[in-house]
Design a protein around this motif. Sequence first.
Motif, short mmCIF file in Angstrom:
data_model
loop_
_atom_site.label_atom_id
_atom_site.label_comp_id
_atom_site.label_asym_id
_atom_site.label_seq_id
_atom_site.Cartn_x
_atom_site.Cartn_y
_atom_site.Cartn_z
N VAL A 9 1.09 -4.81 -12.53
CA VAL A 9 -0.34 -5.45 -12.15
C VAL A 9 -0.25 -7.02 -12.01
N LYS A 10 -0.65 -7.37 -11.14
CA LYS A 10 -0.59 -8.96 -10.92
C LYS A 10 -1.98 -9.38 -10.72
N GLY A 11 -2.34 -10.63 -11.03
CA GLY A 11 -3.58 -11.40 -10.71
C GLY A 11 -4.00 -12.03 -12.10
N ARG A 12 -4.84 -11.38 -12.90
CA ARG A 12 -5.26 -11.75 -14.01
C ARG A 12 -5.76 -10.84 -14.95
N ILE A 13 -4.83 -10.65 -16.12
CA ILE A 13 -5.02 -9.56 -17.05
C ILE A 13 -5.82 -10.03 -18.13
N LEU A 14 -7.07 -9.48 -18.31
CA LEU A 14 -7.72 -9.83 -19.63
C LEU A 14 -7.43 -9.08 -20.75
N VAL A 15 -6.53 -9.48 -21.36
CA VAL A 15 -5.93 -8.84 -22.67
C VAL A 15 -7.22 -9.13 -23.54
N GLY A 16 -7.84 -10.36 -23.79
CA GLY A 16 -8.87 -10.37 -24.45
C GLY A 16 -9.83 -11.33 -23.95
N ASP A 19 -7.74 -14.51 -23.83
CA ASP A 19 -6.37 -14.18 -23.52
C ASP A 19 -6.02 -13.64 -22.19
N VAL A 20 -5.84 -14.42 -21.19
CA VAL A 20 -5.74 -14.07 -19.94
C VAL A 20 -4.23 -14.38 -19.24
N ARG A 21 -3.44 -13.18 -19.04
CA ARG A 21 -2.22 -13.16 -18.50
C ARG A 21 -2.05 -13.14 -16.99
N ASP A 22 -0.94 -13.43 -16.56
CA ASP A 22 -0.76 -13.55 -14.92
C ASP A 22 -0.31 -11.96 -14.53
N GLU A 23 0.24 -11.09 -15.32
CA GLU A 23 1.00 -9.96 -15.10
C GLU A 23 1.11 -9.04 -16.02
N LEU A 24 1.26 -7.78 -15.87
CA LEU A 24 1.92 -6.75 -16.94
C LEU A 24 2.64 -5.57 -16.20
N TYR A 33 4.98 -6.80 -21.29
CA TYR A 33 4.56 -7.89 -20.43
C TYR A 33 5.90 -8.60 -20.00
N ALA A 34 7.05 -8.08 -20.17
CA ALA A 34 8.28 -8.56 -19.60
C ALA A 34 8.85 -7.73 -18.59
N ARG A 35 9.17 -8.24 -17.32
CA ARG A 35 9.88 -7.48 -16.34
C ARG A 35 11.00 -6.51 -16.81
N PRO A 36 10.84 -4.95 -16.71
CA PRO A 36 11.87 -4.05 -17.34
C PRO A 36 13.08 -4.49 -16.32
N ALA A 37 14.28 -4.08 -17.15
CA ALA A 37 15.59 -3.96 -16.42
C ALA A 37 15.68 -2.77 -15.98
N GLY A 38 16.33 -2.88 -14.69
CA GLY A 38 16.41 -1.40 -13.84
C GLY A 38 15.51 -1.12 -12.90
N ALA A 39 14.27 -2.16 -12.82
CA ALA A 39 13.08 -1.80 -12.40
C ALA A 39 13.60 -2.06 -10.69
N ARG A 40 13.22 -0.87 -9.86
CA ARG A 40 13.40 -1.14 -8.52
C ARG A 40 12.24 -0.76 -7.64
N ASP A 41 11.77 0.71 -7.97
CA ASP A 41 10.72 1.26 -7.34
C ASP A 41 9.42 1.03 -7.76
N TYR A 338 -10.32 -4.78 -10.93
CA TYR A 338 -11.29 -5.11 -10.07
C TYR A 338 -11.16 -6.28 -9.19
N GLU A 339 -12.07 -6.47 -8.16
CA GLU A 339 -11.82 -7.33 -7.21
C GLU A 339 -11.91 -8.92 -7.61
N SER A 340 -12.96 -9.02 -8.70
CA SER A 340 -13.38 -10.39 -9.09
C SER A 340 -13.52 -10.53 -10.53
N ASP A 341 -13.72 -11.72 -11.16
CA ASP A 341 -13.69 -11.70 -12.51
C ASP A 341 -15.02 -11.09 -13.09
N PRO A 342 -14.79 -10.11 -13.78
CA PRO A 342 -16.10 -9.32 -14.41
C PRO A 342 -16.78 -10.32 -15.60
N ARG A 343 -15.88 -11.21 -16.08
CA ARG A 343 -16.79 -12.08 -16.93
C ARG A 343 -17.69 -13.00 -16.26
#
Length: 363
Positions: A9-16, A19-24, A33-41, A338-343
């Motif tokens: 999931v990329k974009g803006r992650i509203l953890v709080g 508390d906004v992150r770029d990906e999960l 919140y860290a890219r898992p080892a062995g992730a291909r598919d 969502y398409e845009s910022d619900p805040r």
Amino acid sequence: MSERAVLHVKGRILVGPDDVRDELWVVDGRVAYARPAGARDIRTVQGWALPGLVDAHCHVGLGAHGPVDKDVAEQQALTDREAGTLLIRDAGSPSDTRWVDEREDLPKIIRAGRHIARTRRYIRGYAHEIEPEDLVAYVAQEARRGDGWVKLVGDWIDRDLGDLAPTWPREAVEAGIAEAHRLGARVTAHCFSEDSLQDLVESGIDCIEHATGLTEELIPLFAERGVAIVPTLVNIATFPKLADGGESRFPRWSAHMRRLHERRYDTVRSAYDAGIPVFVGTDAGGTLPHGLVAAEVAELVTAGIPPVEALAATTWAARDWLGRPGLEEGAAADLVVYESDPRADVRVLAAPRRVVLNGRVVG
């Protein structure tokens, strides 16, 4: 490590709210919140992500005349899911919906058992209808059947009086709430009018549903005791129609319902301003359709609650209140994109781009 299918999931992650992150990443149905080892598919979803929305007053398995068939209850839950509601506090249902817990494609439910009402003082087919001397026993029964909540009917129309009136004497309420707390359950109550509130709050109740009867005199008591409210404004919008229907038989009740409706926004804003916790609930089920969570958030904003706080009332704050995680590391991946910022505009909630439940894209 072997290759694993994951969701990115990329974009803006509203953890709080701040508390906004770029990906999960979603691995085995859990948030990371860290890219898992062995992730291909990898499947990627992009946008503004929120924890799955909360409807803190909903009724799965309840129809206009009481319990409904399993296929109807399933459709109710699916409708809520498509709206982004992934956690429901079921505020009273005569149906056994434990089968939902076995379905990873349906929202998670926190149950309050079945409504407990006074004999002939509630909607037929909805509640256990009992007398005060049996209240403690029924509270204990529903506390054991529920998921940490019990639902009382605190007031309803008294046909002899021709108006709303409390349904329980003070001593019965005190004993019932004490029993629920002894068993580790919280208690909430349906209350439209003013007269039942003080006894319920002073007896230790945890939450009031609808709360249209809150007055300037009662608000400080709620704030001091930390009693939450779930206003269900999309339901309160029906009061004028109800009042018109009851005008000929109960003109006093009809006038009272119109007054409660007229001041509904002021009531909610005054409660919020006083520091009373306010949460989103639609009262879906019975006569109201499911899937109204976005409309209820918008109603809270109309009442004067700041958009971010109205959003919190169906996401971060609501989940914390109910003791369920949001988008914390290792939590079940229940989220809405969502398409845009619900805040910036809570109306965005009405159009989810993607719904992810237990790590699976389901909508």
